[in-house]
Design a protein around this motif. Sequence first.
Motif, PDB file in Angstrom:
ATOM      1  N   ARG A 268     -14.268  -4.302 107.974  1.00 52.70           N
ATOM      2  CA  ARG A 268     -14.746  -2.973 108.376  1.00 52.70           C
ATOM      3  C   ARG A 268     -15.228  -2.139 107.198  1.00 52.70           C
ATOM      4  O   ARG A 268     -15.896  -1.126 107.380  1.00 52.70           O
ATOM      5  N   SER A 269     -14.863  -2.517 105.985  1.00 50.32           N
ATOM      6  CA  SER A 269     -15.201  -1.720 104.809  1.00 50.32           C
ATOM      7  C   SER A 269     -16.668  -1.918 104.420  1.00 50.32           C
ATOM      8  O   SER A 269     -17.159  -3.048 104.395  1.00 50.32           O
TER       9      SER A 269
ATOM     10  N   THR B  53     -13.188  15.542  97.215  1.00 46.15           N
ATOM     11  CA  THR B  53     -13.425  14.972  98.542  1.00 46.15           C
ATOM     12  C   THR B  53     -12.173  14.264  99.029  1.00 46.15           C
ATOM     13  O   THR B  53     -11.256  14.005  98.254  1.00 46.15           O
ATOM     14  N   GLY B  54     -12.178  13.949 100.299  1.00 46.48           N
ATOM     15  CA  GLY B  54     -11.122  13.141 100.891  1.00 46.48           C
ATOM     16  C   GLY B  54     -11.729  11.832 101.390  1.00 46.48           C
ATOM     17  O   GLY B  54     -12.898  11.801 101.785  1.00 46.48           O
ATOM     18  N   LEU B  55     -10.951  10.782 101.345  1.00 44.36           N
ATOM     19  CA  LEU B  55     -11.415   9.470 101.808  1.00 44.36           C
ATOM     20  C   LEU B  55     -10.373   8.875 102.744  1.00 44.36           C
ATOM     21  O   LEU B  55      -9.175   9.078 102.554  1.00 44.36           O
ATOM     22  N   HIS B  56     -10.841   8.132 103.740  1.00 46.53           N
ATOM     23  CA  HIS B  56      -9.943   7.457 104.674  1.00 46.53           C
ATOM     24  C   HIS B  56     -10.512   6.084 105.008  1.00 46.53           C
ATOM     25  O   HIS B  56     -11.646   5.762 104.623  1.00 46.53           O
ATOM     26  N   ALA B  57      -9.727   5.285 105.716  1.00 48.15           N
ATOM     27  CA  ALA B  57     -10.132   3.918 106.047  1.00 48.15           C
ATOM     28  C   ALA B  57     -11.477   3.924 106.768  1.00 48.15           C
ATOM     29  O   ALA B  57     -11.730   4.824 107.567  1.00 48.15           O
ATOM     30  N   PRO B  58     -12.346   3.018 106.461  1.00 47.16           N
ATOM     31  CA  PRO B  58     -12.238   1.858 105.574  1.00 47.16           C
ATOM     32  C   PRO B  58     -12.910   2.065 104.215  1.00 47.16           C
ATOM     33  O   PRO B  58     -13.448   1.129 103.634  1.00 47.16           O
ATOM     34  N   ALA B  59     -12.881   3.294 103.707  1.00 46.98           N
ATOM     35  CA  ALA B  59     -13.543   3.604 102.433  1.00 46.98           C
ATOM     36  C   ALA B  59     -12.875   2.860 101.275  1.00 46.98           C
ATOM     37  O   ALA B  59     -11.759   2.364 101.394  1.00 46.98           O
ATOM     38  N   PHE B  60     -13.588   2.819 100.159  1.00 44.60           N
ATOM     39  CA  PHE B  60     -13.046   2.227  98.936  1.00 44.60           C
ATOM     40  C   PHE B  60     -13.300   3.184  97.782  1.00 44.60           C
ATOM     41  O   PHE B  60     -14.151   4.071  97.862  1.00 44.60           O
ATOM     42  N   PHE B  61     -12.548   3.004  96.705  1.00 50.08           N
ATOM     43  CA  PHE B  61     -12.708   3.849  95.531  1.00 50.08           C
ATOM     44  C   PHE B  61     -12.204   3.095  94.299  1.00 50.08           C
ATOM     45  O   PHE B  61     -11.526   2.080  94.413  1.00 50.08           O
ATOM     46  N   GLY B  62     -12.580   3.605  93.128  1.00 49.21           N
ATOM     47  CA  GLY B  62     -12.165   2.987  91.871  1.00 49.21           C
ATOM     48  C   GLY B  62     -13.183   2.025  91.300  1.00 49.21           C
ATOM     49  O   GLY B  62     -12.981   1.459  90.226  1.00 49.21           O
ATOM     50  N   GLU B  63     -14.288   1.859  92.001  1.00 46.82           N
ATOM     51  CA  GLU B  63     -15.293   0.868  91.607  1.00 46.82           C
ATOM     52  C   GLU B  63     -16.054   1.237  90.338  1.00 46.82           C
ATOM     53  O   GLU B  63     -16.530   0.359  89.622  1.00 46.82           O
ATOM     54  N   MET B  64     -16.169   2.528  90.035  1.00 47.01           N
ATOM     55  CA  MET B  64     -16.978   2.935  88.880  1.00 47.01           C
ATOM     56  C   MET B  64     -16.461   2.333  87.579  1.00 47.01           C
ATOM     57  O   MET B  64     -17.250   1.856  86.758  1.00 47.01           O
ATOM     58  N   SER B  65     -15.159   2.334  87.397  1.00 46.89           N
ATOM     59  CA  SER B  65     -14.591   1.792  86.155  1.00 46.89           C
ATOM     60  C   SER B  65     -14.795   0.289  86.035  1.00 46.89           C
ATOM     61  O   SER B  65     -14.841  -0.245  84.928  1.00 46.89           O
ATOM     62  N   LEU B  66     -14.905  -0.386  87.158  1.00 44.06           N
ATOM     63  CA  LEU B  66     -15.182  -1.823  87.108  1.00 44.06           C
ATOM     64  C   LEU B  66     -16.619  -2.079  86.651  1.00 44.06           C
ATOM     65  O   LEU B  66     -16.890  -3.061  85.969  1.00 44.06           O
TER      66      LEU B  66
ATOM     67  N   LEU C 276     -21.592  -7.817  97.311  1.00 42.49           N
ATOM     68  CA  LEU C 276     -20.564  -6.833  96.972  1.00 42.49           C
ATOM     69  C   LEU C 276     -21.126  -5.806  95.982  1.00 42.49           C
ATOM     70  O   LEU C 276     -20.935  -4.600  96.160  1.00 42.49           O
ATOM     71  N   VAL C 277     -21.830  -6.266  94.964  1.00 48.90           N
ATOM     72  CA  VAL C 277     -22.414  -5.358  93.962  1.00 48.90           C
ATOM     73  C   VAL C 277     -23.483  -4.470  94.610  1.00 48.90           C
ATOM     74  O   VAL C 277     -23.556  -3.270  94.329  1.00 48.90           O
ATOM     75  N   ILE C 278     -24.285  -5.046  95.489  1.00 47.87           N
ATOM     76  CA  ILE C 278     -25.295  -4.253  96.207  1.00 47.87           C
ATOM     77  C   ILE C 278     -24.609  -3.174  97.043  1.00 47.87           C
ATOM     78  O   ILE C 278     -25.047  -2.020  97.076  1.00 47.87           O
ATOM     79  N   ASN C 279     -23.523  -3.533  97.709  1.00 48.53           N
ATOM     80  CA  ASN C 279     -22.793  -2.563  98.527  1.00 48.53           C
ATOM     81  C   ASN C 279     -22.195  -1.441  97.684  1.00 48.53           C
ATOM     82  O   ASN C 279     -22.207  -0.278  98.094  1.00 48.53           O
ATOM     83  N   ILE C 280     -21.694  -1.775  96.512  1.00 52.55           N
ATOM     84  CA  ILE C 280     -21.195  -0.734  95.604  1.00 52.55           C
ATOM     85  C   ILE C 280     -22.342   0.199  95.218  1.00 52.55           C
ATOM     86  O   ILE C 280     -22.192   1.421  95.244  1.00 52.55           O
ATOM     87  N   ALA C 281     -23.488  -0.363  94.892  1.00 52.49           N
ATOM     88  CA  ALA C 281     -24.647   0.452  94.508  1.00 52.49           C
ATOM     89  C   ALA C 281     -25.062   1.370  95.660  1.00 52.49           C
ATOM     90  O   ALA C 281     -25.394   2.552  95.431  1.00 52.49           O
ATOM     91  N   ARG C 282     -25.047   0.871  96.881  1.00 54.59           N
ATOM     92  CA  ARG C 282     -25.414   1.694  98.039  1.00 54.59           C
ATOM     93  C   ARG C 282     -24.473   2.887  98.197  1.00 54.59           C
ATOM     94  O   ARG C 282     -24.910   4.013  98.435  1.00 54.59           O
ATOM     95  N   VAL C 283     -23.182   2.621  98.096  1.00 58.28           N
ATOM     96  CA  VAL C 283     -22.208   3.695  98.274  1.00 58.28           C
ATOM     97  C   VAL C 283     -22.299   4.694  97.129  1.00 58.28           C
ATOM     98  O   VAL C 283     -22.254   5.914  97.348  1.00 58.28           O
ATOM     99  N   LEU C 284     -22.445   4.203  95.891  1.00 55.65           N
ATOM    100  CA  LEU C 284     -22.597   5.126  94.754  1.00 55.65           C
ATOM    101  C   LEU C 284     -23.839   5.994  94.924  1.00 55.65           C
ATOM    102  O   LEU C 284     -23.812   7.198  94.646  1.00 55.65           O
ATOM    103  N   SER C 285     -24.927   5.406  95.395  1.00 55.49           N
ATOM    104  CA  SER C 285     -26.167   6.150  95.626  1.00 55.49           C
ATOM    105  C   SER C 285     -25.954   7.225  96.680  1.00 55.49           C
ATOM    106  O   SER C 285     -26.375   8.375  96.508  1.00 55.49           O
TER     107      SER C 285
END
Length: 142
Positions: A9-10, A72-85, A125-134
Motif C-alpha cells: 500500500r505504500s 507536517t503529520g504523516l500516517h500509514a502508508p507514508a514513509f519518511f527518513g529517505e533523504m538521509s539515505l 523504489l528510487v523513482i518512487n522516492i523521487a516522486r514523493v520528494l518532488s
Amino acid sequence: MQKLEVLSRSPLFEMLSTPELEFVADLSRPRRYAVGEIVFEEGELGDSLFVIVDGEVEVLRKNDAGELKVLTGLHAPAFFGEMSLIDKEYRSATVRAKSESVLLHLSAENLALFRKQYRDGFTFLVINIARVLSSRLRDANQ
C-alpha cells in the motif's frame, strides 16, 4: 501484522512485483513507538527509512529560538527518513510519534541487499522516492 500488505500500500513500493515486496518484507523490522517518543532527531546521521504501519508521526524542525515546530503529520502508508539515505547527510528534521505507532524499519544495508537481488525493483523504489520528494517540495512551495 502483515508486512507484505502494508508495503504493497505504500507509495514507496509502487510498481514492485510480489517477489520483490516479499524480499523487502523479510528485510524490514517492526518498531513500536509510544506517544511522544522520538523516532530520530534533527542532526543525527541517518542510515534508514521508515514505513508507517499504524499510528501517526509528526515531522518537526527547530526554529531560530531552538523550539520544535511541527511541519507536517504523516500516517500509514507514508514513509519518511529517505533523504538521509539519498544524500548521506544528517537528518533534516525530528520525527516524533503523535500517537502509538508501529513502523517498519529498513536500513541502508537492507536496501543494498535489495539492490543486489532486484535491480529493476530498486530502480522503481528510487523513482518512487523521487516522486514523493518532488510532491513534498511542491507542497512546501505553495
